[in-house]
Design a protein around this motif. Structure first.
Motif, mmCIF file in Angstrom:
data_model
loop_
_atom_site.group_PDB
_atom_site.id
_atom_site.type_symbol
_atom_site.label_atom_id
_atom_site.label_comp_id
_atom_site.label_asym_id
_atom_site.label_seq_id
_atom_site.Cartn_x
_atom_site.Cartn_y
_atom_site.Cartn_z
ATOM 1 N N GLN A 1 0.845 -1.193 0.000
ATOM 2 C CA GLN A 1 0.000 0.000 0.000
ATOM 3 C C GLN A 1 0.880 1.243 0.000
ATOM 4 O OE1 GLN A 1 -3.163 0.001 2.789
ATOM 5 N NE2 GLN A 1 -4.060 1.854 1.952
ATOM 6 N N VAL B 1 -2.624 0.615 -4.178
ATOM 7 C CA VAL B 1 -1.871 -0.606 -3.894
ATOM 8 C C VAL B 1 -1.070 -0.977 -5.136
ATOM 9 C CG1 VAL B 1 -2.055 -3.034 -3.243
ATOM 10 C CG2 VAL B 1 -3.656 -1.380 -2.289
ATOM 11 N N SER C 1 -7.253 -0.335 -4.892
ATOM 12 C CA SER C 1 -7.487 -0.870 -3.555
ATOM 13 C C SER C 1 -6.985 -2.308 -3.491
ATOM 14 C CB SER C 1 -8.982 -0.840 -3.235
ATOM 15 O OG SER C 1 -9.668 -1.710 -4.123
ATOM 16 N N TRP C 2 -7.087 -2.899 -2.303
ATOM 17 C CA TRP C 2 -6.715 -4.308 -2.157
ATOM 18 C C TRP C 2 -7.646 -5.191 -2.969
ATOM 19 C CZ3 TRP C 2 -2.190 -5.746 -0.410
ATOM 20 C CH2 TRP C 2 -1.481 -4.887 0.419
#
Length: 59
Positions: A13, A19, A32-33
């Protein structure tokens, strides 16, 4: 059989909240994840079942 990579081994991150994929030298940015997981499935053929989730702590 090799140990499953951790989700945190596959990405890092950034301070901006995005990310960066680190899977096999890939450096793609994801929002994002969840985006990283989708990217890994589409581009690397790695499903969510093939990644270890043991690093994630519940609530």
């Amino acid at each position: 059989m090799p140990e499953k990579p951790s989700i945190f081994d596959c990405g890092v991150q950034l301070p901006s909240g995005r990310v960066r994929c680190r899977y096999r030298g890939c450096r793609r940015l994801c929002a994002s994840w969840l985006g990283l997981i989708i990217h890994m499935r589409k581009c690397h053929g790695v499903s969510a079942d093939e990644v270890s989730w043991s690093d994630i702590k519940e609530g």
